[in-house]
Design a protein around this motif. Structure first.
Motif, PDB file in Angstrom:
ATOM      1  N   LEU A 308       0.855  -1.183   0.000  1.00  0.00           N
ATOM      2  CA  LEU A 308       0.000   0.000   0.000  1.00  0.00           C
ATOM      3  C   LEU A 308       0.890   1.232   0.000  1.00  0.00           C
ATOM      4  CD1 LEU A 308      -2.835   1.390   0.392  1.00  0.00           C
ATOM      5  CD2 LEU A 308      -2.351   1.310   2.856  1.00  0.00           C
ATOM      6  N   ALA A 309       0.639   2.143  -0.933  1.00  0.00           N
ATOM      7  CA  ALA A 309       1.342   3.424  -0.944  1.00  0.00           C
ATOM      8  C   ALA A 309       0.682   4.329   0.095  1.00  0.00           C
ATOM      9  CB  ALA A 309       1.265   4.058  -2.333  1.00  0.00           C
ATOM     10  N   LEU A 310       1.410   4.623   1.165  1.00  0.00           N
ATOM     11  CA  LEU A 310       0.877   5.415   2.273  1.00  0.00           C
ATOM     12  C   LEU A 310       1.417   6.840   2.182  1.00  0.00           C
ATOM     13  CD1 LEU A 310      -0.673   5.420   5.018  1.00  0.00           C
ATOM     14  CD2 LEU A 310       1.521   4.856   6.101  1.00  0.00           C
ATOM     15  N   PRO A 311       0.542   7.842   1.992  1.00  0.00           N
ATOM     16  CA  PRO A 311       1.029   9.223   1.906  1.00  0.00           C
ATOM     17  C   PRO A 311       1.912   9.577   3.099  1.00  0.00           C
ATOM     18  CG  PRO A 311      -1.297   9.127   1.337  1.00  0.00           C
ATOM     19  CD  PRO A 311      -0.929   7.766   1.867  1.00  0.00           C
ATOM     20  N   VAL A 312       3.092  10.095   2.821  1.00  0.00           N
ATOM     21  CA  VAL A 312       4.033  10.371   3.897  1.00  0.00           C
ATOM     22  C   VAL A 312       3.485  11.416   4.855  1.00  0.00           C
ATOM     23  CG1 VAL A 312       5.362  12.187   2.745  1.00  0.00           C
ATOM     24  CG2 VAL A 312       6.495  10.663   4.378  1.00  0.00           C
ATOM     25  N   ALA A 313       2.570  12.262   4.390  1.00  0.00           N
ATOM     26  CA  ALA A 313       1.964  13.246   5.285  1.00  0.00           C
ATOM     27  C   ALA A 313       1.215  12.568   6.423  1.00  0.00           C
ATOM     28  CB  ALA A 313       1.013  14.155   4.503  1.00  0.00           C
ATOM     29  N   ALA A 314       0.730  11.357   6.188  1.00  0.00           N
ATOM     30  CA  ALA A 314       0.029  10.609   7.235  1.00  0.00           C
ATOM     31  C   ALA A 314       0.983  10.071   8.285  1.00  0.00           C
ATOM     32  CB  ALA A 314      -0.763   9.458   6.618  1.00  0.00           C
ATOM     33  N   GLN A 315       2.277  10.098   7.995  1.00  0.00           N
ATOM     34  CA  GLN A 315       3.279   9.583   8.920  1.00  0.00           C
ATOM     35  C   GLN A 315       3.901  10.693   9.761  1.00  0.00           C
ATOM     36  OE1 GLN A 315       5.040   7.228   5.446  1.00  0.00           O
ATOM     37  NE2 GLN A 315       5.391   5.810   7.143  1.00  0.00           N
ATOM     38  N   TYR A 319      -4.259  15.619  11.835  1.00  0.00           N
ATOM     39  CA  TYR A 319      -5.615  15.080  11.657  1.00  0.00           C
ATOM     40  C   TYR A 319      -5.632  13.825  10.805  1.00  0.00           C
ATOM     41  CZ  TYR A 319     -10.239  15.098   9.325  1.00  0.00           C
ATOM     42  OH  TYR A 319     -11.445  14.767   8.774  1.00  0.00           O
ATOM     43  N   ARG A 320      -4.730  13.735   9.827  1.00  0.00           N
ATOM     44  CA  ARG A 320      -4.737  12.639   8.866  1.00  0.00           C
ATOM     45  C   ARG A 320      -4.393  11.280   9.498  1.00  0.00           C
ATOM     46  NH1 ARG A 320      -2.849  12.306   2.736  1.00  0.00           N
ATOM     47  NH2 ARG A 320      -3.006  14.569   2.731  1.00  0.00           N
ATOM     48  N   ASN A 321      -3.765  11.276  10.659  1.00  0.00           N
ATOM     49  CA  ASN A 321      -3.315  10.021  11.268  1.00  0.00           C
ATOM     50  C   ASN A 321      -4.445   8.996  11.405  1.00  0.00           C
ATOM     51  OD1 ASN A 321      -1.200  11.843  13.592  1.00  0.00           O
ATOM     52  ND2 ASN A 321      -0.705  11.106  11.549  1.00  0.00           N
ATOM     53  N   ILE A 322      -5.577   9.424  11.968  1.00  0.00           N
ATOM     54  CA  ILE A 322      -6.672   8.480  12.201  1.00  0.00           C
ATOM     55  C   ILE A 322      -7.304   8.057  10.886  1.00  0.00           C
ATOM     56  CG2 ILE A 322      -8.999   8.256  13.145  1.00  0.00           C
ATOM     57  CD1 ILE A 322      -6.326  10.217  14.967  1.00  0.00           C
ATOM     58  N   LEU A 323      -7.385   8.960   9.916  1.00  0.00           N
ATOM     59  CA  LEU A 323      -7.912   8.592   8.598  1.00  0.00           C
ATOM     60  C   LEU A 323      -7.032   7.523   7.965  1.00  0.00           C
ATOM     61  CD1 LEU A 323      -8.746  12.138   7.136  1.00  0.00           C
ATOM     62  CD2 LEU A 323     -10.106  10.716   8.672  1.00  0.00           C
ATOM     63  N   ALA A 324      -5.719   7.644   8.140  1.00  0.00           N
ATOM     64  CA  ALA A 324      -4.790   6.679   7.563  1.00  0.00           C
ATOM     65  C   ALA A 324      -4.928   5.312   8.221  1.00  0.00           C
ATOM     66  CB  ALA A 324      -3.360   7.188   7.693  1.00  0.00           C
TER      67      ALA A 324
END
Length: 339
Positions: A308-315, A319-324
């Protein structure tokens, strides 16, 4: 050194100052005014107390997860300047707001000292201390405090040690603090409830299922740039119903030997995705996945080409952490999301 290493390493530099930062915004010296309801507000961040007599009205944001978090709180009209974001997809509905905000840096980093101080910001929000390093030509936290531009760092990423101590609860704490600072505690509470609900749904769906063995990596042909058993990425893997095959490796983003990666036998791989941020030294996610699969060629993940390509912004904190976490859970346990 590859540009992606510069990006991630830069975001974990420099310990946080203990100097206080008190801000009285929007008032000429000597003017008196009735206090706004709910103010003054004081919060703690990076060992410092930040006091606000009114909500910030001229905000500068650093790396994009900081901007995303304020937009999620409905505070786009308070943002006067932002950095560039081009390496991974925008969250739904946010690109339209992003393009309307003046860009003050053509990289993910805050601008150099003179430009930053000239912004006249009454609040600065970022994800790490690298953008306040005097050695890099940036305005320091102390200089911004003195200029009336207090700095808040998301996720408690105030020092390399604190990066490793991140927990999902830090995301909720940031939202609560920002809700207080901007005078919108009800919005913050509603957003926290929504995110807790999303996480609870994931937890319920993956409960009782065998955790999937996950390798989180950023490519590499010799040593692999990978994520160990501390920090955001490790937390997200666990919450999504996975188990980090490098959980015994100390650190967050670090180099891991090819031998250890090969022996780990992952069943699935997460690849840090920089999407449109490309260059000769910035391979695509499929290329980075191919590097990892070549090393772990006998693993179930390599045989199934499962990544899975995980957007680095989620790392990074935001706010994006829980969405990821929900996205990772769907990847690891797709049959748990068919209903």
């Amino acid at each position: 050194m590859r540009r992606l290493l510069v990006l991630v390493a830069a975001l974990t530099l420099t310990a946080c100052s203990s100097a206080p930062a008190t801000r009285e915004t929007g008032r000429e010296a000597g003017q008196a005014a009735a206090p706004q309801a709910g103010f003054p507000v004081t919060v703690e961040n990076c060992g410092r107390k930040l006091t606000f007599d009114k909500p910030p009205a001229k905000v500068v944001t650093g790396y994009h997860p900081a901007l995303e978090t304020l937009l999620a709180l409905g505070l786009g009209d308070r943002i006067a300047g932002r950095t560039n974001f081009s390496e991974s997809p925008f969250l739904p509905g946010q690109k339209e707001q992003y393009v309307k905000i003046p860009e003050i840096s053509d990289t993910i980093m805050l601008p150099q000292k003179e430009v930053m101080l000239a912004q006249g910001a009454d609040f600065v929000l970022d994800n790490a201390m690298a953008g306040f390093d005097a050695a890099g030509g940036y305005a320091t936290v102390e200089e911004l405090d003195a200029a009336g531009s207090p700095v808040y760092i998301l996720g408690g990423w105030c020092s390399p040690e604190e990066v490793l101590e991140f927990t999902i609860d830090d995301t909720y704490a940031d939202l609560r603090n920002l809700g207080s600072i901007f005078g919108v505690p009800d919005r913050a509470d509603a957003l926290i409830s929504e995110l807790r609900g999303r996480l609870a749904d994931v937890t319920k769906r993956v409960a009782g299922r065998t955790p999937v063995k996950v390798l989180a990596a950023d490519g590499g042909r010799g040593p692999v740039n990978a994520y160990g058993g501390a920090g955001i990425t490790n937390q997200m893997i666990t919450a999504a119903g996975g188990t980090n095959v490098l959980a015994d490796v100390k650190g967050d983003y670090t180099e891991v030997s090819a031998e250890k990666v090969s022996a780990a036998q992952p069943e699935a791989v997460l690849i840090s995705d920089y999407a449109t941020l490309r260059g000769e030294d910035m391979p695509s996610s499929p290329a980075k996945a191919a590097e990892v699969f070549a090393i772990a060629r006998n693993s179930p993940a390599a045989k199934d080409q499962r990544y899975l390509a995980l957007p680095v912004a989620a790392q990074h904190p935001g706010y994006r952490n829980i969405l990821a976490i929900a996205d990772i859970a769907r990847f690891l346990h797709p049959d748990a999301f068919t209903r």
